[in-house]
Design an enzyme around this catalytic site. Structure first.
Site, PDB file in Angstrom:
ATOM      1  N   TYR A 210      35.009  43.646  39.309  1.00 23.16           N
ATOM      2  CA  TYR A 210      36.254  44.129  39.907  1.00 23.16           C
ATOM      3  C   TYR A 210      36.188  44.087  41.438  1.00 23.16           C
ATOM      4  CZ  TYR A 210      39.966  47.584  40.932  1.00 23.16           C
ATOM      5  OH  TYR A 210      41.071  48.239  41.408  1.00 23.16           O
TER       6      TYR A 210
ATOM      7  N   LYS B  29      38.591  41.857  43.835  1.00 26.19           N
ATOM      8  CA  LYS B  29      39.456  42.500  44.812  1.00 26.19           C
ATOM      9  C   LYS B  29      39.127  42.067  46.243  1.00 26.19           C
ATOM     10  CE  LYS B  29      42.210  44.969  42.243  1.00 26.19           C
ATOM     11  NZ  LYS B  29      43.624  44.555  42.109  1.00 26.19           N
TER      12      LYS B  29
END
Length: 304
Positions: free
Chosen positions: A171, A175
């Site tokens: 993640y 991001k």
């Protein structure tokens, strides 16, 4: 009410719940016609039986707004192209794209499977790139036809992408990639009338229920700092013509707080004018580090 988005057509991905739903409702309240995209999957990206996009469309229409649902997978070319096509065929134009869709598959790196890496990077990073690509192609064509738009893209990064987050290597990497994509898109698309910015929000959603377990409700009906609706006013402004001249920026937003994030830039440095000897590097680098700002702590790490 300002209705700063009157006449604009806005696409929001992952808009069936949480932040995306809040954004879609907020844009509609400001006069936008909204394409509500949601694949209707679970927190981990697995298929679910309901249609949250249709429910949000019904909410918007019940409040007197205009909206249409799209249930395609925006991390595929077919899904992304059909998303842009729905906006153009339904409303005849496209003004703003809000990339928000995503899910989590958290693991420590040594336990993180390749499939879990690929799935999270795919939905967050590829799921930003493909809608952006196809929206930008439309706006470039408009600009070349002497109809330069006042177009906006709002991408969704995270504090995990800016600082890192223990147990979220996939993640965090995705991001962080979204920030890089935002900077490149802002530089490339400005000539076509497109502004591109990113937010790093903190709010209570399905993805963050465990993180914000101690802030699940506002005390005594007071201000709920973790409500996803707190993030949406900034997103609506960035997605409107009122944000003219603001591009290539990343904003952290949480509760009543908005911060402009300042990215990588050269700090302390030295230049010998010749190749360094290995024996010299230790003292040089440690001296530079002593003069540099201490970076923020990775989320979830132990700080002395």
């Amino acid at each position: 009410m300002s209705r700063i988005c009157d006449g604009r057509v806005v696409v929001v991905t992952g808009a069936g719940r949480g932040l995306g739903r809040a954004h879609a409702l907020a844009f509609a309240a400001e006069g936008a016609r909204v394409v509500v995209n949601d694949l209707g999957v679970g927190l981990d990206g697995a298929p679910a039986a309901d249609s949250p996009a249709a429910r949000v469309v019904a909410e918007i229409r019940a409040r007197g707004g205009e909206a249409v649902a799209h249930g395609g997978d925006v991390a595929t070319t077919e899904g992304a192209t059909s998303l842009i096509r729905v906006a153009l065929e339904t409303y005849g134009r496209l003004d703003t794209l809000v990339n928000n869709a995503g899910f989590l598959r958290d693991r420590m790196l040594v336990n993180l499977g390749e499939d879990d890496w690929d799935a999270v990077v795919r939905v967050h990073l590829k799921g930003h790139f493909l809608p952006l690509k196809h929206a930008a192609a439309h706006w470039r064509a408009e600009a070349k036809a002497s109809r330069t738009p006042s177009a906006r893209i709002v991408n969704t990064s995270s504090g995990a992408g800016l600082l890192g987050s223990v147990g979220q290597g996939n993640y965090s990497a995705a991001k962080a990639g979204i920030v890089g994509l935002t900077l490149v898109a802002a530089a490339e698309l400005g000539r076509y009338g497109v502004q591109v910015n990113a937010i790093a929000p903190a709010a209570r959603t399905r993805m963050t229920d465990r993180t914000f377990a101690t802030a699940m409700a506002a005390p005594d009906g007071g201000f709920d700092a973790m409500a996803p609706e707190n993030v949406s006013p900034l997103v609506v402004w960035l997605g409107s013509a009122a944000s003219a001249g603001v591009t290539g920026r990343v904003f952290e937003v949480e509760g009543g707080r908005i911060a402009v994030m300042e990215g990588w830039r050269a700090g302390p440095e030295t230049d010998k004018g010749a190749r360094w000897e290995v024996a010299e590097v230790d003292g040089v680098v440690r001296g530079l580090l002593d003069a540099a700002e201490v970076p923020g702590a990775v989320y979830g790490s132990q700080v002395d």
